[in-house]
Design a protein around this motif. Structure first.
Motif, PDB file in Angstrom:
ATOM      1  N   ARG A   7       0.832  -1.207   0.000  1.00 12.25           N
ATOM      2  CA  ARG A   7       0.000   0.000   0.000  1.00 12.25           C
ATOM      3  C   ARG A   7       0.867   1.258   0.000  1.00 12.25           C
ATOM      4  O   ARG A   7       0.584   2.214  -0.713  1.00 12.25           O
ATOM      5  CB  ARG A   7      -0.929   0.032   1.216  1.00 12.25           C
ATOM      6  N   ASP A   8       1.928   1.258   0.802  1.00 13.43           N
ATOM      7  CA  ASP A   8       2.832   2.414   0.843  1.00 13.43           C
ATOM      8  C   ASP A   8       3.464   2.649  -0.527  1.00 13.43           C
ATOM      9  O   ASP A   8       3.564   3.790  -0.983  1.00 13.43           O
ATOM     10  CB  ASP A   8       3.935   2.216   1.886  1.00 13.43           C
ATOM     11  N   GLN A   9       3.887   1.582  -1.190  1.00 18.97           N
ATOM     12  CA  GLN A   9       4.502   1.722  -2.512  1.00 18.97           C
ATOM     13  C   GLN A   9       3.500   2.224  -3.548  1.00 18.97           C
ATOM     14  O   GLN A   9       3.847   3.037  -4.403  1.00 18.97           O
ATOM     15  CB  GLN A   9       5.117   0.398  -2.961  1.00 18.97           C
ATOM     16  N   VAL A  10       2.258   1.753  -3.462  1.00 18.46           N
ATOM     17  CA  VAL A  10       1.218   2.226  -4.385  1.00 18.46           C
ATOM     18  C   VAL A  10       0.994   3.724  -4.176  1.00 18.46           C
ATOM     19  O   VAL A  10       0.940   4.494  -5.133  1.00 18.46           O
ATOM     20  CB  VAL A  10      -0.094   1.429  -4.200  1.00 18.46           C
ATOM     21  N   HIS A  11       0.878   4.149  -2.921  1.00 20.18           N
ATOM     22  CA  HIS A  11       0.663   5.571  -2.636  1.00 20.18           C
ATOM     23  C   HIS A  11       1.861   6.417  -3.072  1.00 20.18           C
ATOM     24  O   HIS A  11       1.677   7.542  -3.552  1.00 20.18           O
ATOM     25  CB  HIS A  11       0.332   5.784  -1.160  1.00 20.18           C
ATOM     26  N   GLN A  12       3.066   5.882  -2.933  1.00 17.08           N
ATOM     27  CA  GLN A  12       4.251   6.602  -3.407  1.00 17.08           C
ATOM     28  C   GLN A  12       4.229   6.751  -4.922  1.00 17.08           C
ATOM     29  O   GLN A  12       4.606   7.800  -5.459  1.00 17.08           O
ATOM     30  CB  GLN A  12       5.525   5.886  -2.956  1.00 17.08           C
ATOM     31  N   MET A  13       3.779   5.713  -5.603  1.00 15.25           N
ATOM     32  CA  MET A  13       3.693   5.779  -7.064  1.00 15.25           C
ATOM     33  C   MET A  13       2.643   6.815  -7.482  1.00 15.25           C
ATOM     34  O   MET A  13       2.885   7.625  -8.386  1.00 15.25           O
ATOM     35  CB  MET A  13       3.360   4.410  -7.632  1.00 15.25           C
ATOM     36  N   PHE A  14       1.476   6.816  -6.817  1.00 17.64           N
ATOM     37  CA  PHE A  14       0.461   7.838  -7.084  1.00 17.64           C
ATOM     38  C   PHE A  14       1.053   9.227  -6.882  1.00 17.64           C
ATOM     39  O   PHE A  14       0.847  10.132  -7.696  1.00 17.64           O
ATOM     40  CB  PHE A  14      -0.747   7.675  -6.152  1.00 17.64           C
ATOM     41  N   ALA A  15       1.795   9.422  -5.802  1.00 19.01           N
ATOM     42  CA  ALA A  15       2.378  10.734  -5.484  1.00 19.01           C
ATOM     43  C   ALA A  15       3.383  11.168  -6.558  1.00 19.01           C
ATOM     44  O   ALA A  15       3.412  12.343  -6.947  1.00 19.01           O
ATOM     45  CB  ALA A  15       3.043  10.700  -4.113  1.00 19.01           C
ATOM     46  N   GLY A  19       3.045  14.428  -8.926  1.00 19.57           N
ATOM     47  CA  GLY A  19       4.143  15.390  -9.024  1.00 19.57           C
ATOM     48  C   GLY A  19       4.497  15.683 -10.467  1.00 19.57           C
ATOM     49  O   GLY A  19       4.721  16.842 -10.849  1.00 19.57           O
ATOM     50  N   CYS A  20       4.512  14.650 -11.293  1.00 19.19           N
ATOM     51  CA  CYS A  20       4.788  14.832 -12.723  1.00 19.19           C
ATOM     52  C   CYS A  20       3.672  15.633 -13.391  1.00 19.19           C
ATOM     53  O   CYS A  20       3.941  16.480 -14.264  1.00 19.19           O
ATOM     54  CB  CYS A  20       4.943  13.477 -13.407  1.00 19.19           C
ATOM     55  N   GLU A  44       7.567  13.898 -18.433  1.00 20.25           N
ATOM     56  CA  GLU A  44       7.925  13.929 -17.007  1.00 20.25           C
ATOM     57  C   GLU A  44       8.029  12.512 -16.435  1.00 20.25           C
ATOM     58  O   GLU A  44       8.964  12.194 -15.699  1.00 20.25           O
ATOM     59  CB  GLU A  44       6.894  14.743 -16.210  1.00 20.25           C
ATOM     60  N   LEU A  45       7.064  11.664 -16.762  1.00 14.44           N
ATOM     61  CA  LEU A  45       7.077  10.283 -16.275  1.00 14.44           C
ATOM     62  C   LEU A  45       8.270   9.515 -16.827  1.00 14.44           C
ATOM     63  O   LEU A  45       8.926   8.752 -16.110  1.00 14.44           O
ATOM     64  CB  LEU A  45       5.771   9.577 -16.653  1.00 14.44           C
ATOM     65  N   GLU A  46       8.545   9.718 -18.097  1.00 15.17           N
ATOM     66  CA  GLU A  46       9.678   9.045 -18.736  1.00 15.17           C
ATOM     67  C   GLU A  46      10.995   9.488 -18.086  1.00 15.17           C
ATOM     68  O   GLU A  46      11.891   8.681 -17.858  1.00 15.17           O
ATOM     69  CB  GLU A  46       9.674   9.357 -20.225  1.00 15.17           C
ATOM     70  N   GLY A 115      -6.178   3.025 -10.998  1.00 15.39           N
ATOM     71  CA  GLY A 115      -6.370   4.082 -11.972  1.00 15.39           C
ATOM     72  C   GLY A 115      -6.318   5.447 -11.314  1.00 15.39           C
ATOM     73  O   GLY A 115      -6.566   5.580 -10.119  1.00 15.39           O
ATOM     74  N   MET A 116      -5.989   6.426 -12.130  1.00 16.03           N
ATOM     75  CA  MET A 116      -5.978   7.811 -11.671  1.00 16.03           C
ATOM     76  C   MET A 116      -6.747   8.660 -12.675  1.00 16.03           C
ATOM     77  O   MET A 116      -6.550   8.523 -13.882  1.00 16.03           O
ATOM     78  CB  MET A 116      -4.552   8.348 -11.566  1.00 16.03           C
TER      79      MET A 116
END
Length: 142
Positions: A7-15, A19-20, A44-46, A115-116
């Motif tokens: 869950r922490d890693q998923v939230h970090q990825m969302f963050a 940011g991008c 930005e993601l790349e 999804g976002m």
């Protein structure tokens, strides 16, 4: 990996993705169309090392099996540990149920868990993070 770490890693990825999105928005500012923000977000993601699929087709799943029929997504970010996240992009004044339902249907149709919904609006970037519950087939905000 235990559930809390996942869950922490998923939230970090969302963050990181948000940011991008902010970086792309701050470069272009308001008033551009969705495609322009998509281009900036992609770059930005790349730049931070994500694997990204842009406007690619993903199979529609039926009863747990992929069909030969495919659905095109704005962006899909892939992480080898966490899987994929669909990014449904908008450049509109207001995000409502119609935009959420579009993302929810993409999650259900493609069997992608996360999804976002990201809107590049007049007042800035707005985002919502969603998860598909594989057991119930319902989406909930995370």
């Amino acid at each position: 990996m235990i559930q809390a770490e996942y869950r922490d890693q998923v939230h970090q990825m969302f963050a990181k993705i948000v940011g991008c999105a902010f970086n792309a928005y701050n470069y272009w500012h308001s008033g551009m169309d969705e495609l322009v923000y998509e281009a900036g977000l992609y770059c930005e993601l790349e730049q931070i090392g994500f694997t990204i699929y842009r406007q690619e087709e993903f199979p529609i799943y039926y009863k747990g099996r992929p069909s030969p029929v495919k659905r095109k997504m704005d962006l899909v970010v892939k992480d080898r540990d966490l899987g994929s996240i669909i990014l449904e992009l908008k450049a509109i004044n207001y995000v409502g149920e119609q935009q959420r339902k579009q993302l929810w249907s993409y999650l259900k149709l493609t069997n992608i868990r996360f999804g976002m919904l990201i809107n590049f609006g007049q007042s800035g970037v707005y985002s919502e993070n969603w998860e598909l519950d594989e057991n119930t087939g319902k989406c909930f905000r995370v």
